[in-house]
Design a protein around this motif. Structure first.
Motif, PDB file in Angstrom:
ATOM      1  N   ARG A 194     123.293  31.302  16.652  1.00 10.21           N
ATOM      2  CA  ARG A 194     124.499  32.239  16.773  1.00 10.21           C
ATOM      3  C   ARG A 194     125.741  31.397  17.235  1.00 10.21           C
ATOM      4  O   ARG A 194     126.702  31.402  16.814  1.00 10.21           O
ATOM      5  CB  ARG A 194     124.422  33.384  17.909  1.00 10.21           C
ATOM      6  CG  ARG A 194     125.732  34.089  18.268  1.00 10.21           C
ATOM      7  CD  ARG A 194     125.480  35.307  19.056  1.00 10.21           C
ATOM      8  NE  ARG A 194     124.685  36.272  18.414  1.00 10.21           N
ATOM      9  CZ  ARG A 194     125.118  37.312  17.753  1.00 10.21           C
ATOM     10  NH1 ARG A 194     126.535  37.150  17.441  1.00 10.21           N
ATOM     11  NH2 ARG A 194     124.396  38.300  17.016  1.00 10.21           N
ATOM     12  N   LEU A 198     121.980  38.420  12.309  1.00  8.99           N
ATOM     13  CA  LEU A 198     123.123  37.680  12.494  1.00  8.99           C
ATOM     14  C   LEU A 198     123.712  37.506  11.076  1.00  8.99           C
ATOM     15  O   LEU A 198     125.059  37.514  11.038  1.00  8.99           O
ATOM     16  CB  LEU A 198     122.511  36.450  12.877  1.00  8.99           C
ATOM     17  CG  LEU A 198     123.925  35.222  13.221  1.00  8.99           C
ATOM     18  CD1 LEU A 198     124.762  35.679  14.140  1.00  8.99           C
ATOM     19  CD2 LEU A 198     123.058  33.674  13.907  1.00  8.99           C
ATOM     20  N   CYS A 199     123.041  37.662  10.105  1.00  9.67           N
ATOM     21  CA  CYS A 199     123.619  37.207   8.676  1.00  9.67           C
ATOM     22  C   CYS A 199     124.446  38.562   8.206  1.00  9.67           C
ATOM     23  O   CYS A 199     125.305  38.561   7.829  1.00  9.67           O
ATOM     24  CB  CYS A 199     122.509  36.921   7.634  1.00  9.67           C
ATOM     25  SG  CYS A 199     121.913  35.235   7.591  1.00  9.67           S
ATOM     26  N   PRO A 259     131.969  31.900  10.997  1.00 14.40           N
ATOM     27  CA  PRO A 259     131.424  32.781  10.188  1.00 14.40           C
ATOM     28  C   PRO A 259     131.801  33.068   8.857  1.00 14.40           C
ATOM     29  O   PRO A 259     131.184  33.248   7.883  1.00 14.40           O
ATOM     30  CB  PRO A 259     131.347  33.886  11.202  1.00 14.40           C
ATOM     31  CG  PRO A 259     131.612  33.526  12.450  1.00 14.40           C
ATOM     32  CD  PRO A 259     132.571  32.344  12.427  1.00 14.40           C
ATOM     33  N   GLU A 299     125.718  40.638  10.294  1.00 13.73           N
ATOM     34  CA  GLU A 299     127.051  40.892  11.027  1.00 13.73           C
ATOM     35  C   GLU A 299     128.395  40.076  10.586  1.00 13.73           C
ATOM     36  O   GLU A 299     129.384  40.649  10.579  1.00 13.73           O
ATOM     37  CB  GLU A 299     126.634  40.361  12.430  1.00 13.73           C
ATOM     38  CG  GLU A 299     127.813  40.364  13.456  1.00 13.73           C
ATOM     39  CD  GLU A 299     127.434  39.865  14.921  1.00 13.73           C
ATOM     40  OE1 GLU A 299     128.475  39.470  15.538  1.00 13.73           O
ATOM     41  OE2 GLU A 299     126.183  39.540  15.216  1.00 13.73           O
ATOM     42  N   HIS A 300     127.812  39.013   9.799  1.00 15.89           N
ATOM     43  CA  HIS A 300     129.077  38.238   9.383  1.00 15.89           C
ATOM     44  C   HIS A 300     129.056  38.195   7.870  1.00 15.89           C
ATOM     45  O   HIS A 300     129.818  37.136   7.286  1.00 15.89           O
ATOM     46  CB  HIS A 300     128.635  36.734  10.048  1.00 15.89           C
ATOM     47  CG  HIS A 300     129.151  36.621  11.278  1.00 15.89           C
ATOM     48  ND1 HIS A 300     130.052  37.024  12.207  1.00 15.89           N
ATOM     49  CD2 HIS A 300     128.023  36.745  12.289  1.00 15.89           C
ATOM     50  CE1 HIS A 300     129.991  37.233  13.456  1.00 15.89           C
ATOM     51  NE2 HIS A 300     128.655  36.558  13.644  1.00 15.89           N
ATOM     52  N   GLY A 316     116.056  38.588  13.920  1.00 12.57           N
ATOM     53  CA  GLY A 316     117.428  38.246  14.558  1.00 12.57           C
ATOM     54  C   GLY A 316     118.292  37.438  13.546  1.00 12.57           C
ATOM     55  O   GLY A 316     119.460  37.584  13.658  1.00 12.57           O
ATOM     56  N   VAL A 317     117.663  36.384  12.885  1.00 10.17           N
ATOM     57  CA  VAL A 317     118.405  35.813  11.797  1.00 10.17           C
ATOM     58  C   VAL A 317     119.093  36.870  10.737  1.00 10.17           C
ATOM     59  O   VAL A 317     120.197  36.662  10.286  1.00 10.17           O
ATOM     60  CB  VAL A 317     117.727  34.752  11.145  1.00 10.17           C
ATOM     61  CG1 VAL A 317     118.214  34.130  10.036  1.00 10.17           C
ATOM     62  CG2 VAL A 317     117.135  33.625  11.981  1.00 10.17           C
ATOM     63  N   GLN A 364     129.300  30.474  15.213  1.00 17.46           N
ATOM     64  CA  GLN A 364     130.491  30.603  15.859  1.00 17.46           C
ATOM     65  C   GLN A 364     131.396  29.511  15.467  1.00 17.46           C
ATOM     66  O   GLN A 364     132.445  29.520  15.232  1.00 17.46           O
ATOM     67  CB  GLN A 364     130.455  31.164  17.008  1.00 17.46           C
ATOM     68  CG  GLN A 364     129.853  32.535  17.363  1.00 17.46           C
ATOM     69  CD  GLN A 364     130.774  33.754  16.832  1.00 17.46           C
ATOM     70  OE1 GLN A 364     132.104  33.514  16.550  1.00 17.46           O
ATOM     71  NE2 GLN A 364     130.211  34.765  16.372  1.00 17.46           N
ATOM     72  N   LEU A 418     117.722  31.906  18.480  1.00 13.85           N
ATOM     73  CA  LEU A 418     118.711  32.553  17.974  1.00 13.85           C
ATOM     74  C   LEU A 418     120.008  32.405  18.736  1.00 13.85           C
ATOM     75  O   LEU A 418     120.932  32.505  17.971  1.00 13.85           O
ATOM     76  CB  LEU A 418     118.219  34.246  18.223  1.00 13.85           C
ATOM     77  CG  LEU A 418     117.053  34.659  17.070  1.00 13.85           C
ATOM     78  CD1 LEU A 418     116.663  35.773  17.660  1.00 13.85           C
ATOM     79  CD2 LEU A 418     117.488  34.623  15.687  1.00 13.85           C
ATOM     80  N   GLU A 419     120.114  32.289  19.953  1.00 19.86           N
ATOM     81  CA  GLU A 419     121.319  32.038  20.535  1.00 19.86           C
ATOM     82  C   GLU A 419     121.917  30.848  20.009  1.00 19.86           C
ATOM     83  O   GLU A 419     123.129  30.639  19.986  1.00 19.86           O
ATOM     84  CB  GLU A 419     121.236  32.051  22.061  1.00 19.86           C
ATOM     85  CG  GLU A 419     122.406  31.808  22.862  1.00 19.86           C
ATOM     86  CD  GLU A 419     123.587  32.857  22.560  1.00 19.86           C
ATOM     87  OE1 GLU A 419     124.763  32.369  22.959  1.00 19.86           O
ATOM     88  OE2 GLU A 419     123.254  33.865  22.227  1.00 19.86           O
TER      89      GLU A 419
END
Length: 449
Positions: A212, A251-252, A220, A254-255, A247-248, A216, A208-209
């Motif tokens: 991410r 992340l999706c 995004p 978030e952006h 987690g994916v 970045q 996941l990191e």
């Protein structure tokens, strides 16, 4: 629970006909251009028929099938109820253009959306998984106004130009240059971790990191979608570790990136759920599906669309379509197939047999010196074979071929991919048949030493 074969519905296997084998092979060599193959060296087995979890050839050889052809004959060969439904539908209305409504298309779309995660009410029909992927990325790009697409290495998404560009393995190389905007990243695979992880938790967190950071560095606000197979299929039956898909999704969110779940191989009972992603508490924005929806009896695929994306096209025309989108006969076969799965408890059977018989049986094969890893769920498993358990050097092609021959000689047709045996039988395989298959694989492994 377990499924049993009804003798009253069994298909009669025809008498051997070797002359027909030669005729089919000659015509095929002369006139058929076969996918993924150098045409000059082809020597494929002509099939004469099939039933349940078995198929047979014209020379009288009968095989227990661990391939489901292309991991799609989920309800087995020649299911009498599905065959009858197709015959009935052909007699009523064999085809219809997308510009008309039809009962079978409406029923299929309703049934698929009802079985998808909540908030995914509409379905766009295609003829294949690759076409489903093409339309999913178009929907994501149009909905977001962005152009970049992130896809995993060790993935396969289809052979059309956009789908093969997203594919993260060597089959894409012959089709490059790819469509613009595609960026690949490494997904989780603990046995051969790209992140030096030693536990599932570490693998999940580090993958996941990595994703991410990829997001970045790619910007995004330029990424329309991340596409991934809910459970990676052709590249090793890679089940995501706990927390990864969640987690994916985060992340999706978030952006503002769309999450596309490719369920072409993993959907419709293969993992014991209608869609594999339902094994986790994750709702994607788009789901691609295809062959498993009707066991491949008639070409059909599609995209399940979130209500938010569908709303984008309430007043705005969607700039895409297919002559056979929602083909009447294909949709009728999907309706019948889903009803069969429900009536016969196939999802429950897959979960039960996977947990109680197939998983433990395959895990027991790790006693063999060449079995490095066993992974999977439901009717979706792989054994990764190595020449050395310490170095994890993949087992060579000659040894893999020897295993394949030994299985076939014992009446079991395996799916050999690179240094792996994929165990992906029709979802109607019985407990006794599953035990037989595992025993045959074990004997083939023992034959290497």
């Amino acid at each position: 629970m377990s499924l049993t074969t009804d003798p009253a519905t069994q298909t009669t296997q025809p008498a051997p006909d070797p002359d027909r084998v030669a005729s089919i092979k000659e015509m095929s060599r002369n006139h058929v251009f076969t996918s993924w193959s150098a045409q000059g060296g082809l020597d494929q087995l002509p099939l004469a028929g099939g039933e349940g979890a078995h198929f047979w050839d014209f020379e009288g050889n009968r095989y227990l099938d661990l391939t489901s052809q292309l991991v799609n004959v989920n309800i087995g060969y020649q299911h009498p109820k599905l065959v009858a439904a197709i015959q009935q539908a052909a007699g009523e209305l064999a085809t219809i253009a997308p510009g008309f409504d039809s009962q079978s298309r409406a029923d299929a779309a309703r049934m698929i959306s009802e079985r998808a995660p909540e908030g995914m009410s509409k379905v766009f029909f295609t003829n294949s998984g690759a076409e489903a992927v093409e339309n999913a990325i178009r929907l994501a790009r149009l909905h977001t106004g962005r152009h970049k697409l992130l896809a995993a290495y060790r993935s396969y998404h289809g052979a059309t130009h956009g789908a093969i560009s997203l594919t993260g393995e060597a089959r894409r190389l012959g089709s490059e240059p790819s469509i613009p905007g595609v960026v690949h990243f490494w997904g989780p695979y603990l046995y051969r971790s790209s992140f030096h992880a030693t536990t599932e938790q570490e693998e999940s967190e580090r993958a996941l990191e990595h994703l991410r950071q990829t997001v970045q560095f790619e910007g995004p606000d330029r990424i329309a979608a991340i596409i991934l197979e809910s459970v990676v299929g052709s590249n090793g039956i890679l089940v995501p570790p706990p927390g990864y898909l969640e987690g994916v999704r985060a992340l999706c969110d978030e952006h503002g990136i769309m999450l596309i779940a490719d369920e072409v191989m993993a959907g419709f009972a293969r993992t014991g759920q209608w869609f594999a992603i339902q094994n986790w508490d994750v709702r994607p924005d788009l789901i691609t599906f295809a062959k498993g929806v009707n066991s491949g009896y008639i070409p059909l695929g599609g995209v399940v669309i979130s209500d938010e994306i569908a709303e984008t096209f309430t007043e705005r025309p969607y700039p895409g379509g297919l002559t056979y989108s929602g083909h009447a006969l294909a949709c009728a076969s999907a309706v019948a197939s889903m009803q069969i799965m429900e009536d016969e408890g196939i999802l429950e059977h897959v979960r039960d047999l996977g947990e109680r018989v197939i998983g433990p049986g395959l895990q027991a094969l790790t006693e063999h010196s060449v079995v490095g890893d066993v992974r999977g769920l439901g009717m979706f498993w792989a054994l990764e074979l190595v020449s050395d358990k310490e170095t994890r050097e993949p087992l060579g092609a000659a040894e893999m071929a020897k295993i394949g021959r030994a299985c076939k000689d014992a009446g079991v047709w395996p799916l050999i991919m690179a240094n792996r045996i994929h165990v992906v039988p029709p979802c109607v395989i019985t407990e006794d048949e599953a035990k037989q298959a595992i025993e045959v694989i074990g004997n083939a492994l023992a034959g290497l030493t």
